[in-house]
Design a protein around this motif. Structure first.
Motif, short mmCIF file in Angstrom:
data_model
loop_
_atom_site.label_atom_id
_atom_site.label_comp_id
_atom_site.label_asym_id
_atom_site.label_seq_id
_atom_site.Cartn_x
_atom_site.Cartn_y
_atom_site.Cartn_z
N ARG A 14 0.84 -1.21 0.00
CA ARG A 14 0.00 0.00 0.00
C ARG A 14 0.87 1.25 0.00
NH1 ARG A 14 -4.61 -1.51 4.02
NH2 ARG A 14 -4.16 0.51 4.89
N SER A 15 0.26 2.35 -0.38
CA SER A 15 0.92 3.65 -0.27
C SER A 15 0.95 4.03 1.20
CB SER A 15 0.12 4.72 -0.99
OG SER A 15 0.11 4.43 -2.34
N ILE A 16 2.13 4.25 1.73
CA ILE A 16 2.26 4.55 3.15
C ILE A 16 2.34 6.08 3.34
CG2 ILE A 16 3.78 4.31 5.16
CD1 ILE A 16 2.19 1.73 4.39
N HIS A 17 1.50 6.59 4.24
CA HIS A 17 1.50 8.03 4.51
C HIS A 17 1.79 8.35 5.99
CE1 HIS A 17 -0.72 8.10 0.60
NE2 HIS A 17 0.00 9.18 0.45
N ARG A 18 1.97 7.30 6.82
CA ARG A 18 2.32 7.55 8.23
C ARG A 18 3.64 6.84 8.51
NH1 ARG A 18 -1.49 5.72 12.27
NH2 ARG A 18 -1.85 3.98 10.87
N THR A 101 -5.17 11.38 7.81
CA THR A 101 -3.84 10.81 7.53
C THR A 101 -3.05 11.70 6.58
OG1 THR A 101 -4.65 8.58 7.88
CG2 THR A 101 -2.67 8.79 6.53
N MET A 102 -3.73 12.22 5.56
CA MET A 102 -3.03 13.07 4.59
C MET A 102 -2.56 14.36 5.26
SD MET A 102 -2.85 11.29 1.99
CE MET A 102 -2.19 12.46 0.84
N GLN A 103 -3.40 14.91 6.13
CA GLN A 103 -3.00 16.15 6.82
C GLN A 103 -1.77 15.91 7.69
OE1 GLN A 103 -4.56 19.18 6.20
NE2 GLN A 103 -2.66 19.87 7.16
N THR A 153 5.65 5.79 -0.89
CA THR A 153 4.56 6.06 -1.82
C THR A 153 5.10 6.94 -2.94
OG1 THR A 153 2.30 6.90 -2.07
CG2 THR A 153 3.68 8.09 -0.54
N ILE A 154 4.46 6.82 -4.09
CA ILE A 154 4.84 7.69 -5.22
C ILE A 154 4.07 9.00 -5.04
CG2 ILE A 154 4.64 7.98 -7.72
CD1 ILE A 154 4.67 4.88 -7.94
N THR A 155 4.76 10.12 -5.07
CA THR A 155 4.04 11.41 -5.03
C THR A 155 4.61 12.34 -6.09
OG1 THR A 155 5.42 12.78 -3.62
CG2 THR A 155 3.98 11.21 -2.49
N VAL A 156 3.78 13.34 -6.42
CA VAL A 156 4.22 14.35 -7.40
C VAL A 156 3.97 15.76 -6.83
CG1 VAL A 156 3.96 12.88 -9.41
CG2 VAL A 156 1.99 14.15 -8.57
N TRP A 157 4.12 15.90 -5.53
CA TRP A 157 3.79 17.16 -4.88
C TRP A 157 5.00 18.08 -4.68
CZ3 TRP A 157 -0.14 15.17 -0.65
CH2 TRP A 157 -1.38 14.98 -1.28
N HIS A 158 6.03 17.90 -5.52
CA HIS A 158 7.20 18.79 -5.42
C HIS A 158 7.02 20.04 -6.29
CE1 HIS A 158 7.85 15.48 -8.35
NE2 HIS A 158 8.10 16.50 -9.16
N ARG A 194 -7.05 -2.21 -2.36
CA ARG A 194 -8.43 -2.14 -2.84
C ARG A 194 -8.41 -1.62 -4.27
NH1 ARG A 194 -11.96 -2.08 1.64
NH2 ARG A 194 -10.72 -2.05 3.54
N ARG A 195 -8.92 -2.41 -5.16
CA ARG A 195 -8.98 -2.01 -6.56
C ARG A 195 -10.31 -2.47 -7.14
NH1 ARG A 195 -5.06 0.50 -4.89
NH2 ARG A 195 -2.91 0.22 -5.56
N LEU A 196 -10.56 -2.11 -8.40
CA LEU A 196 -11.76 -2.60 -9.08
C LEU A 196 -11.66 -4.12 -9.27
CD1 LEU A 196 -11.98 0.17 -11.81
CD2 LEU A 196 -13.73 -0.30 -10.07
C1 LIG Z 1 1.65 8.50 -10.63
C2 LIG Z 1 1.22 8.57 -9.18
C3 LIG Z 1 1.15 9.80 -8.56
C4 LIG Z 1 0.78 9.90 -7.21
N1 LIG Z 1 0.82 11.11 -6.59
C5 LIG Z 1 0.58 11.20 -5.27
C6 LIG Z 1 0.75 12.43 -4.60
O1 LIG Z 1 1.14 13.44 -5.18
N2 LIG Z 1 0.51 12.47 -3.26
C7 LIG Z 1 0.14 11.36 -2.57
O2 LIG Z 1 -0.05 11.45 -1.35
N3 LIG Z 1 -0.03 10.15 -3.17
C8 LIG Z 1 0.19 10.05 -4.51
N4 LIG Z 1 0.07 8.84 -5.15
C9 LIG Z 1 -0.36 7.65 -4.38
C10 LIG Z 1 -1.80 7.25 -4.77
O3 LIG Z 1 -2.69 8.19 -4.24
C11 LIG Z 1 -2.08 5.84 -4.22
O4 LIG Z 1 -1.23 4.93 -4.87
C12 LIG Z 1 -3.53 5.44 -4.49
O5 LIG Z 1 -4.41 6.25 -3.76
C13 LIG Z 1 -3.79 4.00 -4.12
O6 LIG Z 1 -3.41 3.80 -2.79
P1 LIG Z 1 -2.87 2.38 -2.40
O7 LIG Z 1 -1.71 2.16 -3.31
O8 LIG Z 1 -2.48 2.45 -0.96
O9 LIG Z 1 -3.97 1.42 -2.65
C14 LIG Z 1 0.43 8.72 -6.49
C15 LIG Z 1 0.50 7.47 -7.13
C16 LIG Z 1 0.89 7.40 -8.45
C17 LIG Z 1 1.00 6.03 -9.10
#
Ligand SMILES: Cc1cc2nc3c(=O)[nH]c(=O)nc-3n(C[C@H](O)[C@H](O)[C@H](O)COP(=O)(O)O)c2cc1C
Length: 227
Positions: A14-18, A101-103, A153-158, A194-196
């Motif tokens: 999963r995408s980790i935010h904590r 969590t995001m905050q 997690t992958i982010t693009v918030w730079h 969780r996905r489709l």
């Molecule tokens: C191309 C891409 C860009 C993303 N950008 C962000 C982002 O800018 N900030 C963030 O918190 N998560 C970002 N994510 C994480 C997604 O929000 C996350 O993978 C999605 O909600 C599914 O969550 P899960 O992988 O935990 O199921 C990004 C993921 C991808 C693949």
């Protein structure tokens, strides 16, 4: 630590935010970065580069820039997508907990032990698929982190600090900053994605023709994108 199979890792990364603030030992960090650099790329051109921010003076300054960019990005997204709407939101709802969590993620960004800027040294900007040579490396990083008990997690918030970040770290204009990936021990745990349902995403023989042979394993969890 117990080993995890490749398929289990795929199903639970999963995408980790904590994050916990504990530093990452060099040996683990090296394994994670090595795994990321084993990713495939067009013609094995290997245009990916990884700028690792730990606790040096410049890294701390870069994390501070990123922290404010992340806070701005989340605040814009939260307003645009109505994450804070509703006078009396249910604190037990998934949406409320995700917003919390995001905050917290953006408020405590600077405490995350490692941040990796995944970059791409551009070499064929006329090719519309050029960027596809960097994201497999991001996924490798996610999976290697998962295998060693870390999260990312992958982010693009730079975006809000990109110019200052480039100046501070000496990143040339010919290089794309493709993703900012925090890395550390997760506070919670990984778990099922969780996905489709797979049947909605896989077609057989023609566009939207059902692939009757695909099956979701019994433990699958589902989620539908908000329209
Ligand atoms: C191309 C891409 C860009 C993303 N950008 C962000 C982002 O800018 N900030 C963030 O918190 N998560 C970002 N994510 C994480 C997604 O929000 C996350 O993978 C999605 O909600 C599914 O969550 P899960 O992988 O935990 O199921 C990004 C993921 C991808 C693949």
């Amino acid at each position: 630590m117990s080993e995890i199979s490749a398929l289990d890792a795929l199903a639970t990364t999963r995408s980790i935010h904590r994050y916990r603030p504990d530093p990452i030992p060099d040996e683990d960090l090296s394994k994670i970065l090595w795994s990321a650099t084993r990713a495939p790329s067009g013609t094995n051109h290997q245009p990916f580069r990884f700028l690792v921010l730990r606790d040096g003076e410049r890294s701390r300054q870069a994390k501070a820039l990123l922290g404010s960019s992340f806070r701005k990005s989340w605040s814009v997204k939260a307003a645009d997508e109505g994450w804070r709407d509703g006078a009396d939101p249910d604190p037990n709802s998934r949406r409320f907990r995700t917003a919390e969590t995001m905050q917290r993620f953006v408020d405590r960004f600077e405490e995350i032990p490692v941040v990796v800027l995944v970059c791409m040294a551009r070499y064929r900007s006329s090719n519309p698929y050029e960027g596809a040579s960097v994201y497999p490396a991001c996924q490798n990083l996610l999976l290697a982190a998962r295998a060693l008990g870390y999260g990312s997690t992958i982010t693009v918030w730079h975006g809000f600090c990109e110019a200052e970040l480039r100046a501070l770290l000496g990143i040339p204009d010919s290089v794309l900053i493709a993703a900012t990936m925090p890395l550390g021990r997760p506070e919670g745990s990984h778990g099922p994605l969780r996905r489709l349902p797979v049947g909605e995403l896989v077609y057989d023989d023609a566009w939207e023709a059902s692939a009757s042979w695909v099956r979701d394993p019994p433990e699958s969890r589902f989620s539908r994108p908000r329209s």
